[in-house]
Design an enzyme around this catalytic site. Sequence first.
Site, PDB file in Angstrom:
ATOM      1  N   GLU A 119      -1.358  50.521  29.830  1.00 42.99           N
ATOM      2  CA  GLU A 119      -0.058  49.853  29.808  1.00 42.99           C
ATOM      3  C   GLU A 119       0.960  50.626  30.636  1.00 42.99           C
ATOM      4  O   GLU A 119       0.767  51.809  30.909  1.00 42.99           O
ATOM      5  CB  GLU A 119       0.453  49.785  28.351  1.00 42.99           C
ATOM      6  N   ASP A 120       2.028  49.953  31.015  1.00 35.33           N
ATOM      7  CA  ASP A 120       3.097  50.643  31.730  1.00 35.33           C
ATOM      8  C   ASP A 120       4.016  51.392  30.767  1.00 35.33           C
ATOM      9  O   ASP A 120       4.372  52.533  30.998  1.00 35.33           O
ATOM     10  CB  ASP A 120       3.903  49.649  32.597  1.00 35.33           C
ATOM     11  N   ASP A 158       7.300  50.020  24.138  1.00 36.17           N
ATOM     12  CA  ASP A 158       8.705  49.888  23.778  1.00 36.17           C
ATOM     13  C   ASP A 158       8.772  49.614  22.264  1.00 36.17           C
ATOM     14  O   ASP A 158       8.714  50.538  21.466  1.00 36.17           O
ATOM     15  CB  ASP A 158       9.272  48.749  24.631  1.00 36.17           C
ATOM     16  N   PHE A 195      16.472  51.298  30.174  1.00 34.01           N
ATOM     17  CA  PHE A 195      15.615  50.316  30.823  1.00 34.01           C
ATOM     18  C   PHE A 195      15.194  50.866  32.183  1.00 34.01           C
ATOM     19  O   PHE A 195      16.025  51.143  33.041  1.00 34.01           O
ATOM     20  CB  PHE A 195      16.307  48.965  30.983  1.00 34.01           C
ATOM     21  N   ARG A 223       9.285  46.735  41.297  1.00 36.12           N
ATOM     22  CA  ARG A 223       7.952  47.225  40.931  1.00 36.12           C
ATOM     23  C   ARG A 223       7.415  48.198  41.971  1.00 36.12           C
ATOM     24  O   ARG A 223       6.641  49.103  41.663  1.00 36.12           O
ATOM     25  CB  ARG A 223       6.965  46.059  40.820  1.00 36.12           C
TER      26      ARG A 223
HETATM   27  P1  IMP Z   1       6.783  46.063  23.649  1.00 36.66           P
HETATM   28  O1  IMP Z   1       5.912  44.955  23.192  1.00 36.66           O
HETATM   29  O2  IMP Z   1       8.190  45.925  23.155  1.00 36.66           O
HETATM   30  O3  IMP Z   1       6.223  47.443  23.369  1.00 36.66           O
HETATM   31  O4  IMP Z   1       6.993  45.895  25.184  1.00 36.66           O
HETATM   32  C1  IMP Z   1       6.092  46.230  26.087  1.00 36.66           C
HETATM   33  C2  IMP Z   1       6.379  45.549  27.406  1.00 36.66           C
HETATM   34  O5  IMP Z   1       7.764  45.303  27.654  1.00 36.66           O
HETATM   35  C3  IMP Z   1       5.961  46.501  28.474  1.00 36.66           C
HETATM   36  O6  IMP Z   1       4.617  46.344  28.783  1.00 36.66           O
HETATM   37  C4  IMP Z   1       6.870  46.135  29.618  1.00 36.66           C
HETATM   38  O7  IMP Z   1       6.289  45.106  30.371  1.00 36.66           O
HETATM   39  C5  IMP Z   1       8.126  45.625  28.969  1.00 36.66           C
HETATM   40  N1  IMP Z   1       9.171  46.687  28.952  1.00 36.66           N
HETATM   41  C6  IMP Z   1       9.591  47.389  27.889  1.00 36.66           C
HETATM   42  N2  IMP Z   1      10.518  48.295  28.225  1.00 36.66           N
HETATM   43  C7  IMP Z   1      10.684  48.173  29.560  1.00 36.66           C
HETATM   44  C8  IMP Z   1      11.502  48.855  30.529  1.00 36.66           C
HETATM   45  O8  IMP Z   1      12.279  49.786  30.251  1.00 36.66           O
HETATM   46  N3  IMP Z   1      11.382  48.431  31.809  1.00 36.66           N
HETATM   47  C9  IMP Z   1      10.525  47.432  32.185  1.00 36.66           C
HETATM   48  N4  IMP Z   1       9.746  46.782  31.324  1.00 36.66           N
HETATM   49  C10 IMP Z   1       9.817  47.141  30.018  1.00 36.66           C
HETATM   50 MG    MG Z   2       3.688  45.562  30.375  1.00 36.62          MG
END
Ligand code: IMP
Ligand code: MG
Length: 174
Positions: free
Chosen positions: A97-98, A101, A150, A163
Site C-alpha cells: 500500500e502507499d 490512514d 495530506f 503522483r
Molecule cells: P484508509 O482506508 O483511510 O487507511 O485510506 C487509505 C487510502 O487513502 C490510501 O491507500 C490512499 O490512497 C488514501 N490516502 C490516505 N491518506 C492520504 C494522503 O495523505 N495522501 C494521499 N492519499 C491518501
Molecule cells: Mg491507496
Amino acid sequence: MSEHVVKMIEEEDVDKRIVEIAKKIDEDYKGEEVFLVCVLRGAAFFACELAKRITIPVTLDFMQVSSYGSGTRSTGEVKIVKDIDLSMRDKNVIIVEDIVDTGNTLSTLKGFFNQRKAKSVKICSLLDKPDRREVNVDIDYVGFSIPDKFVVGYGLDYDQKYRNLPYVGVVEFD
Ligand code: IMP
Ligand code: MG
C-alpha cells in the site's frame, strides 16, 4: 482553491528505505517466494521499486479499491474495483500500500484475503499516519511514520495530481 507542495521526504531517503524493506523481506522469507499485491493506483511506484530490490522470487499482481472521493477525506466505505488475476492460494502474500490512514482499506482487504487460503498475508506500506487510525491494523513493514498531513508524490495523489513527484510532499492550500 489552489495548492502547492512542500517537500517532506527526499527521494534519496525514500529509495534508501525501500532497499532496507526489501532486505528485510529477503531475510524474512528466505528460501521462499513472495506474492506482492499492489493496491492501485497509489502504491504502484512503491511496489515496482520494492519488487526490483527483492532478490527472492517475486510474483506481482494489482488490485484497485476505492475508499476515497476526490477530496482529502475518507468515506469509510471500501469497494473492490479491480481484483487480482492470479490465485493467492498457498502463497506468501504481501499487500503493498502507499499509506495507511484510517486503516479501513487494509483491514477490509486483509479480512477478504484471509478467506482466500493464502499461506500468509502481510502488509507493507510506504507511509503510515497513525494519528488518523480508526480501525486497528498490523502493518508488518512500514517505510515512514508521518504526522497527520495530506501527502502526495511517489504515487500518492491529490485529485489525481502529483503522483509523479519523485519525493513525498505535503499539500498546502493557498
Ligand atoms: P484508509 O482506508 O483511510 O487507511 O485510506 C487509505 C487510502 O487513502 C490510501 O491507500 C490512499 O490512497 C488514501 N490516502 C490516505 N491518506 C492520504 C494522503 O495523505 N495522501 C494521499 N492519499 C491518501
Ligand atoms: Mg491507496
